[in-house]
Design a protein around this motif. Sequence first.
Motif, PDB file in Angstrom:
ATOM      1  N   PRO A  56       0.736  -1.145   0.111  1.00  7.78           N
ATOM      2  CA  PRO A  56       0.008   0.109   0.110  1.00  7.78           C
ATOM      3  C   PRO A  56       0.707   1.484  -0.138  1.00  7.78           C
ATOM      4  O   PRO A  56       0.242   2.273   0.166  1.00  7.78           O
ATOM      5  N   GLN A  57       2.183   1.261  -0.324  1.00  2.78           N
ATOM      6  CA  GLN A  57       2.996   2.476  -0.309  1.00  2.78           C
ATOM      7  C   GLN A  57       2.594   3.674  -0.987  1.00  2.78           C
ATOM      8  O   GLN A  57       2.657   4.670  -0.606  1.00  2.78           O
ATOM      9  N   ASN A  58       1.727   3.177  -1.945  1.00  2.21           N
ATOM     10  CA  ASN A  58       1.231   4.742  -3.044  1.00  2.21           C
ATOM     11  C   ASN A  58      -0.357   4.844  -2.545  1.00  2.21           C
ATOM     12  O   ASN A  58      -0.859   5.533  -3.627  1.00  2.21           O
ATOM     13  N   LEU A  59      -0.825   4.244  -1.546  1.00  2.00           N
ATOM     14  CA  LEU A  59      -2.093   4.423  -1.340  1.00  2.00           C
ATOM     15  C   LEU A  59      -2.451   5.889  -1.504  1.00  2.00           C
ATOM     16  O   LEU A  59      -3.519   6.396  -2.165  1.00  2.00           O
ATOM     17  N   LEU A  60      -1.824   6.692  -0.645  1.00  2.00           N
ATOM     18  CA  LEU A  60      -2.268   8.108  -0.537  1.00  2.00           C
ATOM     19  C   LEU A  60      -1.998   8.832  -2.000  1.00  2.00           C
ATOM     20  O   LEU A  60      -2.687   9.844  -2.194  1.00  2.00           O
ATOM     21  N   GLN A  61      -0.860   8.623  -2.685  1.00  3.99           N
ATOM     22  CA  GLN A  61      -0.522   9.245  -4.029  1.00  3.99           C
ATOM     23  C   GLN A  61      -1.550   8.798  -5.019  1.00  3.99           C
ATOM     24  O   GLN A  61      -1.915   9.893  -5.733  1.00  3.99           O
ATOM     25  N   GLU A  62      -1.902   7.539  -5.062  1.00  2.74           N
ATOM     26  CA  GLU A  62      -2.596   7.205  -6.305  1.00  2.74           C
ATOM     27  C   GLU A  62      -4.187   6.920  -6.078  1.00  2.74           C
ATOM     28  O   GLU A  62      -4.839   6.702  -7.461  1.00  2.74           O
ATOM     29  N   HIS A  63      -4.464   6.764  -4.998  1.00 11.47           N
ATOM     30  CA  HIS A  63      -5.926   6.143  -4.830  1.00 11.47           C
ATOM     31  C   HIS A  63      -6.591   7.002  -4.156  1.00 11.47           C
ATOM     32  O   HIS A  63      -7.990   6.700  -3.904  1.00 11.47           O
ATOM     33  N   ILE A  64      -6.310   8.214  -3.712  1.00  6.82           N
ATOM     34  CA  ILE A  64      -6.959   9.007  -2.788  1.00  6.82           C
ATOM     35  C   ILE A  64      -6.776  10.604  -3.389  1.00  6.82           C
ATOM     36  O   ILE A  64      -5.737  10.878  -3.737  1.00  6.82           O
ATOM     37  N   ARG A  65      -8.132  11.371  -3.409  1.00  5.52           N
ATOM     38  CA  ARG A  65      -8.125  12.617  -3.916  1.00  5.52           C
ATOM     39  C   ARG A  65      -8.413  13.626  -2.589  1.00  5.52           C
ATOM     40  O   ARG A  65      -8.792  13.019  -1.834  1.00  5.52           O
ATOM     41  N   LYS A  66      -7.884  14.742  -3.204  1.00  5.79           N
ATOM     42  CA  LYS A  66      -8.180  15.717  -1.899  1.00  5.79           C
ATOM     43  C   LYS A  66      -8.905  17.095  -2.532  1.00  5.79           C
ATOM     44  O   LYS A  66      -8.673  17.441  -3.687  1.00  5.79           O
ATOM     45  N   LYS A  67      -9.746  17.530  -1.827  1.00  6.36           N
ATOM     46  CA  LYS A  67     -10.461  18.847  -2.231  1.00  6.36           C
ATOM     47  C   LYS A  67     -10.642  19.743  -0.925  1.00  6.36           C
ATOM     48  O   LYS A  67     -10.606  19.162   0.077  1.00  6.36           O
ATOM     49  N   ILE A  68     -10.781  20.748  -1.269  1.00  6.31           N
ATOM     50  CA  ILE A  68     -10.794  21.951  -0.126  1.00  6.31           C
ATOM     51  C   ILE A  68     -12.158  22.349   0.086  1.00  6.31           C
ATOM     52  O   ILE A  68     -12.889  22.811  -0.810  1.00  6.31           O
ATOM     53  N   ILE A  69     -13.057  22.031   1.201  1.00  8.60           N
ATOM     54  CA  ILE A  69     -14.443  22.185   1.572  1.00  8.60           C
ATOM     55  C   ILE A  69     -14.473  23.292   2.782  1.00  8.60           C
ATOM     56  O   ILE A  69     -14.071  22.687   3.694  1.00  8.60           O
ATOM     57  N   LYS A  70     -14.848  24.348   2.774  1.00  6.71           N
ATOM     58  CA  LYS A  70     -15.099  25.196   3.843  1.00  6.71           C
ATOM     59  C   LYS A  70     -13.628  25.385   4.825  1.00  6.71           C
ATOM     60  O   LYS A  70     -13.497  25.436   5.559  1.00  6.71           O
ATOM     61  N   GLY A  71     -12.588  25.742   3.960  1.00  4.28           N
ATOM     62  CA  GLY A  71     -11.510  25.867   4.325  1.00  4.28           C
ATOM     63  C   GLY A  71     -10.539  24.612   4.779  1.00  4.28           C
ATOM     64  O   GLY A  71      -9.424  24.571   5.225  1.00  4.28           O
ATOM     65  N   LYS A  72     -11.243  23.419   4.915  1.00  2.00           N
ATOM     66  CA  LYS A  72     -10.551  22.329   5.199  1.00  2.00           C
ATOM     67  C   LYS A  72     -10.356  21.187   4.179  1.00  2.00           C
ATOM     68  O   LYS A  72     -11.261  21.036   3.361  1.00  2.00           O
ATOM     69  N   SER A  73      -9.349  20.508   4.253  1.00  2.00           N
ATOM     70  CA  SER A  73      -9.028  19.354   3.261  1.00  2.00           C
ATOM     71  C   SER A  73     -10.182  18.320   3.485  1.00  2.00           C
ATOM     72  O   SER A  73      -9.849  17.647   4.637  1.00  2.00           O
ATOM     73  N   VAL A  74     -10.524  17.952   2.526  1.00  2.00           N
ATOM     74  CA  VAL A  74     -11.588  16.718   2.479  1.00  2.00           C
ATOM     75  C   VAL A  74     -10.908  15.649   1.603  1.00  2.00           C
ATOM     76  O   VAL A  74     -10.937  15.863   0.507  1.00  2.00           O
ATOM     77  N   TYR A  75     -10.919  14.468   2.001  1.00  4.84           N
ATOM     78  CA  TYR A  75     -10.521  13.254   1.318  1.00  4.84           C
ATOM     79  C   TYR A  75     -11.617  12.346   0.772  1.00  4.84           C
ATOM     80  O   TYR A  75     -12.439  11.888   1.650  1.00  4.84           O
TER      81      TYR A  75
END
Length: 423
Positions: A56-75
């Motif tokens: 799972p080394q690349n889990l965070l980079q390749e399988h999860i997206r991030k967007k900013i909602i109301k000033g907070k990072s939501v994944y």
Amino acid sequence: MTAYTLINPSVVEKEFHTNKKMEFSIPIDIRKTDQNTKERYIETLGKKAFTLYSNPQNLLQEHIRKKIIKGKSVYSYKTLESRVLDEIISKDIYSKVNIQFPSRNYIVPALIQHLKENVAYTIVRLDIKNFFESINCDALMQKLEDLNLPSKHLQYIKSLGLGVNRGILRGLPISNLLSEIVMLDIDEEFLLSEDVFFYKRFVDDIVIVGSENLNEDFYKKGKIQHLMERYSLKFHEEEDEPKYKIIKIGVFSGKKNEVGKVGSSSPHFVGSFDFLGYKFSINQNEKNEFNRVHVTFSDKSLKKLLTKTTLSFEDYIKTQDFKLLVNRIKFLTSNYRLFNQTNKRSFNNGIYFGFPQISEHSCLETLDKNLKLQIHRLCSIDFSHKKKLNSLRKFSFYNGFINKTFYHFSVKNIKKIKYIWNF
């Protein structure tokens, strides 16, 4: 005690066949195709999920997206293989810990009943600062290790960023579970406090009703404070009202106050606080009766609804899209069905179903006054379409609440309606 799941391709395939939530996650064009094609797709997913679980080394980079909602990072997850692993691992953990997620519609009526009691008591309103982002990951991982989770489970969870930075990823289903595990011991210590007889927490929002002897800073010392420090958590303080508030409710003394008068049965206002989108105002009178608890929108909820109404008219002035304006006002003043993508269930929402415990209707009348004002202003600007704009007067927050008015909105339409309300 049930054994933990040994994840392999066949276990993943079984999850897609037996779990409706995961089955409906499969793209609709695959679900509607022939059975052999669907089985091959699921078989491929099983192999992909097992590969990701094993490495799972690349889990965070390749399988999860991030967007900013109301000033907070939501994944959120980008791939089905990461979603199904979240589901399987979460179910494993749930089987080992007693965690419940009480709904607002359970917490609020129970709170009202306690506030009605005609006795002296103390209300403590708390909120944890930046809850998800503050959690000490080392302490959380130690707690997970104490559950004897398989090493592969722990490795997978660590790959979500735990152990690298402080905090867990807001928005992922497993993050909700991990945050609840952090709070298990803290919740227990609150409930064990001698003078606490009602304690409820909804994620990071807490309300406590205790005896009149409840020390106002009881949570700042002892085991509660120790556990908060262990997980690097802090409560909002006095300057952060309405997220922090202490109210002492005494037995009615008959003194003059801003609402009631001595010798009358008029309500005597003794305090108010916001919690879970509502404002609770406690009133007493001379007679030996239950306290009167008036429930309205919280200041924040009311401001949001007023702002959404105003923005809808401002956007119409720019776009001249009258149909969209009608849909926005209809959406705000009515009720509708929504589909939760996480648990794949439908639920009611809207002006009534979002706030069913409201007992003081003046807040709805405030919303209607603002709606009429916006219509009047628009008619004065766009006189040629006065008749068309006046047709909006049939919509009412009060009527939508009292009559539980229902309309159907497609997912596509809801996205179009809401896109100007990201604040």
